[in-house]
Scaffold this active site. Structure first.
Site, PDB file in Angstrom:
ATOM      1  CG  ASP A 162      -2.977 -12.545 -29.343  1.00  0.00           C
ATOM      2  OD1 ASP A 162      -3.807 -12.622 -28.262  1.00  0.00           O
ATOM      3  OD2 ASP A 162      -3.530 -13.147 -30.359  1.00  0.00           O
TER       4      ASP A 162
ATOM      5  CG  ASP B 137      -6.698 -15.744 -25.839  1.00  0.00           C
ATOM      6  OD1 ASP B 137      -7.255 -15.718 -27.293  1.00  0.00           O
ATOM      7  OD2 ASP B 137      -6.621 -16.561 -25.009  1.00  0.00           O
TER       8      ASP B 137
ATOM      9  CG  HIS C 240      -6.165 -17.330 -34.457  1.00  0.00           C
ATOM     10  ND1 HIS C 240      -6.978 -16.401 -34.606  1.00  0.00           N
ATOM     11  CD2 HIS C 240      -6.164 -18.056 -33.647  1.00  0.00           C
ATOM     12  CE1 HIS C 240      -6.867 -16.217 -33.084  1.00  0.00           C
ATOM     13  NE2 HIS C 240      -6.586 -17.202 -32.738  1.00  0.00           N
ATOM     14  CG  ASP C 241      -9.692 -19.064 -32.930  1.00  0.00           C
ATOM     15  OD1 ASP C 241      -8.469 -19.929 -32.703  1.00  0.00           O
ATOM     16  OD2 ASP C 241      -9.835 -18.243 -31.834  1.00  0.00           O
TER      17      ASP C 241
HETATM   18  C1  GLC Z   1      -8.616 -17.577 -28.105  1.00  0.00           C
HETATM   19  C2  GLC Z   1      -7.649 -17.692 -29.068  1.00  0.00           C
HETATM   20  C3  GLC Z   1      -7.566 -19.433 -29.542  1.00  0.00           C
HETATM   21  C4  GLC Z   1      -7.177 -19.925 -28.465  1.00  0.00           C
HETATM   22  C5  GLC Z   1      -7.830 -19.809 -27.076  1.00  0.00           C
HETATM   23  C6  GLC Z   1      -7.213 -20.223 -25.891  1.00  0.00           C
HETATM   24  O1  GLC Z   1     -10.207 -18.182 -28.371  1.00  0.00           O
HETATM   25  O2  GLC Z   1      -8.191 -17.126 -30.219  1.00  0.00           O
HETATM   26  O3  GLC Z   1      -6.848 -19.523 -30.553  1.00  0.00           O
HETATM   27  O4  GLC Z   1      -6.898 -21.382 -28.577  1.00  0.00           O
HETATM   28  O5  GLC Z   1      -8.338 -18.290 -27.010  1.00  0.00           O
HETATM   29  O6  GLC Z   1      -5.991 -19.179 -25.649  1.00  0.00           O
END
Ligand code: GLC
Length: 549
Positions: free
Chosen positions: A114, A216, A342-343
């Protein structure tokens, strides 16, 4: 470069990431190897055979996406990086990562990391310098502005996580920009030194042998040069880009200059060869997402398509989503499909109505694995994990602390390996997040030797997919069908597969434009495979099949 067993592609073969099944590992929650209650890299290495040992007894995934492993103060669990070229001790060491990559490559599994380029941690050395003085040489690495005449923030931009996107810094009397938490200051990509620094980070990991990156919030990286305030939506007009805070996000994301940066990244990937990048383009409008592929060869190899995360359990709606992607994606680019990550709440929690058991999860999986596109699984979906229930005092997610209803802890609970102590996830007394109460029933140990389990179905479907070029390479064409069903054909050379999915809890009879076909795979392991007449073909309640026609 890490030891590799991966075959090099013949010139005419598609790139590996077009045919791969990806598996997202939320690293904190997959497997703890050192008894501290938090998942780590060595834990993942221990579980590689489960993921793919080269035989259909394993899940068979081709690539892993690891959520951030860099050193981080963990305000957003790794999405706040304080050192991009190292591993956080909670996850292990660089040596552990090298071993994981080498062991994965021996099994033909690729590993992508990531990359979090939009923002750093507020504790990153770059930001510490930047905030120290208005004349510091790193001042312009972040976005600093004087207060508005009334002393408030420089414009109306909002944080995705709620509240203004600006925080006032007493030391120098200016505001800095953060699209997420105040502990996640945004980098300034209008400064070429930042662009260079991030390219070096990309090269550092590619040199080390990683197969690429999940990037990201890539659409957020570049902002309007004049930092203009976002407009309010005009009443009665449809605004596809109103997606948080009730604003039209005209100026704080998706700016044209981001494409130049991505083109340069693509050149780096191509120089290394056999590497990929999947961008989290967090926009709703598929036309705008598709633009991140450039001409199909010069920008992102893959971009997430999150449409299914907001689709309700309705065959017609799913078909519409897929047909839309097929219409707007550049012909050379490969779509992606995702059911969980995960979101967002896990899809088993979103789609399940108690009376269907896990039937929907099977139909959804068959769809994910047979559409024209690269599928991304989320750890635990293959055993049917649902969202956990997190007591208030154990909430960890910063979003959950602010807005309990949309907190992301429930979808991040520890992987359920067995029905024993903390589900086999850790030897510690407890894990960092509470375990789902369902782990005694829903776990790998129970499901792996049960041919009727969801896990066995995922294995069958993934290994079937690998052997079937119509599925990995073929064209897609939807057929009009009985209400509550979604039926499509995948074709490659002379091979043709028909996929028929029944979203209803009652049987549905299809009238298909084929004389006969051979059922090769069904969500119901007891359905007899073999030839069937197709002029009238009945799917069982919540059944999906793949047929050779
Ligand atoms: C993305 C990630 C999330 C994170 C956000 C800020 O959406 O998937 O988990 O909190 O970016 O980095």
């Amino acid at each position: 470069m890490a030891e590799t067993n991966l075959s090099t592609r013949a010139a005419a073969e598609p790139e590996w990431w077009r045919e791969a099944v990806f598996y997202e590992i939320y690293v904190r929650s997959f497997q703890d190897s050192n008894g501290d209650g938090v998942g780590d890299l060595a834990g993942i290495t221990q579980r590689l055979d489960y993921l793919n040992d080269g035989t259909p007894n394993s899940l068979g995934v081709d690539a892993l996406w690891l959520t951030p492993i860099n050193p981080s103060p963990m305000f957003d669990f790794g999405y706040d990086v304080s050192d991009y070229c190292a591993v956080d001790p909670v996850f292990g060491t660089l040596g552990d990562l090298d071993r994981l990559i080498a062991e994965a490559h021996r099994r033909n599994i690729r590993v992508i990391l990531d990359l979090v380029p939009n923002h750093t941690s507020h504790l990153h050395a770059w930001f510490r310098e930047s905030r120290s003085s208005p004349t510091n040489r790193k001042r312009d690495w972040y976005v600093w502005r004087d207060p508005a005449p009334d002393g408030g923030p420089p414009n109306n931009w909002l944080s995705v996580f709620g509240g203004p996107a600006w925080t006032f810094d007493e030391t120098t009397g200016q505001f800095y920009l953060h699209s997420f938490l105040a502990e996640q200051p945004d980098l300034n990509y209008r400064n070429p030194a930042v662009v260079d620094a991030v390219e070096h980070i990309i090269e550092f990991w590619l040199d080390r042998g990683v197969d690429g990156f999940r990037v990201d919030v890539i659409h957020k990286m570049v902002k309007d040069a004049l930092l203009r305030s976002n407009p309010k939506p005009e009443p009665d007009k449809e605004h596809p880009i109103v997606h948080y805070g009730g604003q039209v996000h005209a100026y704080d994301e998706d700016q044209p200059e981001v494409h130049e940066i991505i083109r340069s990244w693509r050149q780096i990937l191509d120089r290394f060869g056999e590497r990929t990048m999947v961008g989290e383009v967090g926009l709703y409008d598929p036309v705008r997402i598709a633009a991140y592929h450039g001409n199909g060869h010069d920008e992102l190899p893959l971009a997430f398509n999150f449409r299914f995360l907001w689709t309700s359990w309705d065959a017609a709606e799913f078909r519409e989503r897929v047909d839309e992607i097929e219409r707007v994606w550049p012909p050379a680019a490969q779509p992606t499909y995702v059911l969980s990550n995960h979101d967002v709440p896990r899809h088993r929690s979103r789609f399940d109505a108690a009376q269907y058991g896990e039937a929907h999860a099977r139909v959804a999986a068959l769809m994910l694995l047979t559409l024209r596109g690269t599928p991304f699984l989320y750890y635990g979906e293959e055993i049917g994990m649902r969202d956990g229930v997190i007591p208030v005092e154990r909430v960890c997610d910063p979003v959950g602390k602010r807005f309990p209803a949309v907190g992301r802890d429930p979808e991040r609970t520890p992987m359920q390996w067995n029905g024993g102590h903390v589900a086999g996830f850790t030897t510690a007394a407890d894990a960092w997040l509470p375990l789902s109460s369902e782990h005694e029933r829903i776990n790998v140990a129970t499901e792996q030797n049960d041919s009727h389990s969801l896990l066995s179905f995922y294995r069958r479907a993934i290994w079937y997919r690998k052997r079937c070029r119509a599925l990995t390479r073929g064209t897609y064409r939807a057929l009009d069908s009985t209400p509550d069903t979604f039926v499509y054909v995948r074709e490659y050379d002379n091979a043709c597969r028909l996929v028929a999915l029944n979203f209803a809890a009652e049987p549905r009879t299809l009238v298909l434009p084929f004389e006969s076909g051979r059922v090769e795979l069904s969500t119901d392991p007891d359905r007899a495979t073999g030839a069937s007449p197709l002029r009238s073909f009945t799917l069982a309640p919540s059944e999906g099949v793949v047929m050779a026609v």
